[in-house]
Write a protein that holds these residues in place. Structure first.
Motif, PDB file in Angstrom:
ATOM      1  N   VAL A 129       0.840  -1.200   0.000  1.00 49.74           N
ATOM      2  CA  VAL A 129       0.000   0.000   0.000  1.00 49.74           C
ATOM      3  C   VAL A 129       0.875   1.251   0.000  1.00 49.74           C
ATOM      4  N   GLY A 130       0.612   2.155  -0.934  1.00 51.86           N
ATOM      5  CA  GLY A 130       1.309   3.436  -0.975  1.00 51.86           C
ATOM      6  C   GLY A 130       2.659   3.415  -1.649  1.00 51.86           C
ATOM      7  N   LEU A 131       3.060   2.244  -2.181  1.00 53.44           N
ATOM      8  CA  LEU A 131       4.368   2.153  -2.811  1.00 53.44           C
ATOM      9  C   LEU A 131       4.253   2.318  -4.328  1.00 53.44           C
ATOM     10  N   ASP A 132       5.293   2.887  -4.918  1.00 52.73           N
ATOM     11  CA  ASP A 132       5.332   3.044  -6.364  1.00 52.73           C
ATOM     12  C   ASP A 132       5.624   1.694  -7.020  1.00 52.73           C
ATOM     13  N   PRO A 133       5.315   1.559  -8.320  1.00 56.71           N
ATOM     14  CA  PRO A 133       5.499   0.260  -9.000  1.00 56.71           C
ATOM     15  C   PRO A 133       6.916  -0.289  -8.914  1.00 56.71           C
ATOM     16  N   LYS A 134       7.923   0.571  -8.990  1.00 56.95           N
ATOM     17  CA  LYS A 134       9.313   0.107  -8.900  1.00 56.95           C
ATOM     18  C   LYS A 134       9.579  -0.512  -7.531  1.00 56.95           C
ATOM     19  N   ALA A 135       9.098   0.128  -6.465  1.00 55.87           N
ATOM     20  CA  ALA A 135       9.302  -0.405  -5.118  1.00 55.87           C
ATOM     21  C   ALA A 135       8.585  -1.734  -4.944  1.00 55.87           C
ATOM     22  N   VAL A 136       7.374  -1.855  -5.498  1.00 55.57           N
ATOM     23  CA  VAL A 136       6.637  -3.128  -5.425  1.00 55.57           C
ATOM     24  C   VAL A 136       7.430  -4.231  -6.117  1.00 55.57           C
ATOM     25  N   PHE A 137       7.957  -3.936  -7.287  1.00 54.92           N
ATOM     26  CA  PHE A 137       8.779  -4.911  -8.017  1.00 54.92           C
ATOM     27  C   PHE A 137       9.995  -5.314  -7.184  1.00 54.92           C
ATOM     28  N   ASP A 138      10.669  -4.317  -6.597  1.00 55.80           N
ATOM     29  CA  ASP A 138      11.877  -4.600  -5.817  1.00 55.80           C
ATOM     30  C   ASP A 138      11.569  -5.460  -4.591  1.00 55.80           C
ATOM     31  N   ILE A 139      10.451  -5.198  -3.933  1.00 61.44           N
ATOM     32  CA  ILE A 139      10.087  -5.988  -2.761  1.00 61.44           C
ATOM     33  C   ILE A 139       9.820  -7.437  -3.170  1.00 61.44           C
ATOM     34  N   THR A 177      -2.977  -9.370   2.189  1.00 59.24           N
ATOM     35  CA  THR A 177      -3.077  -8.449   1.065  1.00 59.24           C
ATOM     36  C   THR A 177      -4.475  -8.472   0.474  1.00 59.24           C
ATOM     37  N   HIS A 178      -4.841  -7.346  -0.150  1.00 54.88           N
ATOM     38  CA  HIS A 178      -6.050  -7.279  -0.973  1.00 54.88           C
ATOM     39  C   HIS A 178      -5.683  -7.288  -2.459  1.00 54.88           C
ATOM     40  N   ILE A 179      -4.394  -7.267  -2.758  1.00 49.87           N
ATOM     41  CA  ILE A 179      -3.949  -7.228  -4.157  1.00 49.87           C
ATOM     42  C   ILE A 179      -3.794  -8.675  -4.621  1.00 49.87           C
ATOM     43  N   LEU A 180      -4.878  -9.250  -5.092  1.00 51.83           N
ATOM     44  CA  LEU A 180      -4.930 -10.689  -5.317  1.00 51.83           C
ATOM     45  C   LEU A 180      -4.126 -11.134  -6.527  1.00 51.83           C
ATOM     46  N   ASP A 181      -4.012 -10.285  -7.544  1.00 46.92           N
ATOM     47  CA  ASP A 181      -3.230 -10.710  -8.707  1.00 46.92           C
ATOM     48  C   ASP A 181      -1.752 -10.836  -8.366  1.00 46.92           C
ATOM     49  N   VAL A 182      -1.252  -9.951  -7.479  1.00 45.44           N
ATOM     50  CA  VAL A 182       0.135 -10.057  -7.022  1.00 45.44           C
ATOM     51  C   VAL A 182       0.318 -11.321  -6.185  1.00 45.44           C
ATOM     52  N   ALA A 183      -0.613 -11.561  -5.280  1.00 49.60           N
ATOM     53  CA  ALA A 183      -0.538 -12.760  -4.438  1.00 49.60           C
ATOM     54  C   ALA A 183      -0.536 -14.030  -5.285  1.00 49.60           C
ATOM     55  N   GLU A 184      -1.381 -14.058  -6.317  1.00 48.14           N
ATOM     56  CA  GLU A 184      -1.478 -15.241  -7.172  1.00 48.14           C
ATOM     57  C   GLU A 184      -0.156 -15.543  -7.865  1.00 48.14           C
ATOM     58  N   LYS A 185       0.543 -14.504  -8.316  1.00 49.49           N
ATOM     59  CA  LYS A 185       1.799 -14.695  -9.035  1.00 49.49           C
ATOM     60  C   LYS A 185       2.974 -14.958  -8.099  1.00 49.49           C
ATOM     61  N   LEU A 186       2.907 -14.394  -6.897  1.00 48.34           N
ATOM     62  CA  LEU A 186       4.065 -14.406  -6.005  1.00 48.34           C
ATOM     63  C   LEU A 186       4.081 -15.579  -5.032  1.00 48.34           C
ATOM     64  N   CYS A 187       2.907 -15.993  -4.567  1.00 54.02           N
ATOM     65  CA  CYS A 187       2.841 -16.874  -3.399  1.00 54.02           C
ATOM     66  C   CYS A 187       2.711 -18.347  -3.767  1.00 54.02           C
ATOM     67  N   SER A 188       3.309 -19.176  -2.929  1.00 51.23           N
ATOM     68  CA  SER A 188       3.222 -20.624  -3.108  1.00 51.23           C
ATOM     69  C   SER A 188       2.012 -21.211  -2.398  1.00 51.23           C
ATOM     70  N   LYS A 189       1.560 -20.557  -1.332  1.00 48.29           N
ATOM     71  CA  LYS A 189       0.412 -21.035  -0.570  1.00 48.29           C
ATOM     72  C   LYS A 189      -0.502 -19.866  -0.231  1.00 48.29           C
ATOM     73  N   VAL A 190      -1.748 -20.198   0.096  1.00 47.39           N
ATOM     74  CA  VAL A 190      -2.726 -19.151   0.404  1.00 47.39           C
ATOM     75  C   VAL A 190      -3.718 -19.661   1.437  1.00 47.39           C
TER      76      VAL A 190
END
Length: 236
Positions: free
Chosen positions: A161-171, A189-202
């Motif tokens: 939340v509140g981070l620019d796209p570059k910072a999100v990518f870096d994290i 998180t509420h950003i489900l598309d990021v969670a789907e791509k990033l996470c192994s479990k949910v």
């Protein structure tokens, strides 16, 4: 490893957490999702030892957060959804204050602070007072402080939340590096598309009850995580 064992947390007669159980293994990136008020932040604060709970236990690498909180907290770092800090301090002083609490040696802290400050484009701003920062800069400062002591387990509540796209990518790159090193990531998180791509479990929580938990592949199947979440939210 984080093991949640039959955790119940009550506020009066309301159960904010209702007999919640699941396990997060070393090397997992675990997304914890649910609507506002579902119990996500309550569980995160219970894991960190900020909130007590009424029943069950939470084990951090086999140790109870209830009976051995110091040992548990030493290997964890927490990034809250709202970066509350001592705003009259300079960022570098705040980060060093956190490093002091974790007994981080001078070489480790210097290397890590500069590594993450450069990554988040904060290296020329650390001597500024925190009260002059934007929300995103405050969030980056909290992240640097959290990462500076090389935590084995990283707990985050809405970290993007509140981070620019570059910072999100870096994290995301940092989280992937940590997982490759066998560390454990737990975040809501509420950003489900990021969670789907990033996470192994949910895990999906609704009204204090864990209604789904497993690998990302098993939970979503051929659907998107967003579609699965909406369908579960619409059920009684």
């Amino acid at each position: 490893m984080i093991e949640i064992k039959n955790v119940t947390k009550k506020y009066g007669s309301k159960k904010a957490l209702d007999d919640v159980s699941f396990k997060i293994e070393d090397g997992d990136i675990f997304a914890f999702i649910g609507h506002n008020g579902a119990g996500k932040t309550t569980l995160i604060k219970a894991i960190m030892g900020i909130h007590d709970f009424d029943e069950g236990d939470i084990l951090i690498n086999g140790k109870s957060i209830k009976t051995d909180p110091i040992s548990c907290k030493k290997i964890m770092a927490f990034v809250p959804d709202n970066p509350e800090m001592y705003e009259n301090m300079k960022a570098i002083d705040y980060i060093n204050f956190i490093c002091d609490m974790y007994d981080v040696d001078e070489e480790t802290r210097t290397n890590n602070i500069m590594k993450y400050a450069k990554l988040f484009a904060m290296d020329d701003k650390l001597n500024d007072p925190i009260n002059s920062y934007s929300h995103g800069m405050k969030q980056k400062t909290v992240l640097i402080a959290a990462l500076a002591h090389n935590p084995e387990i990283l707990i985050m509540d809405e970290p993007f939340v509140g981070l620019d796209p570059k910072a999100v990518f870096d994290i995301k790159e940092v989280l992937n590096e940590m997982v490759k090193a066998g560390k454990t990531i737990f975040y809501s998180t509420h950003i489900l598309d990021v969670a789907e791509k990033l996470c192994s479990k949910v895990g999906i929580i609704k009204n204090g009850k864990l209604i789904k938990v497993g690998t990302m592949k098993d939970i979503k199947g051929d659907k998107s995580l967003e579609k699965v979440f909406i369908e579960l939210e619409e059920t009684k």
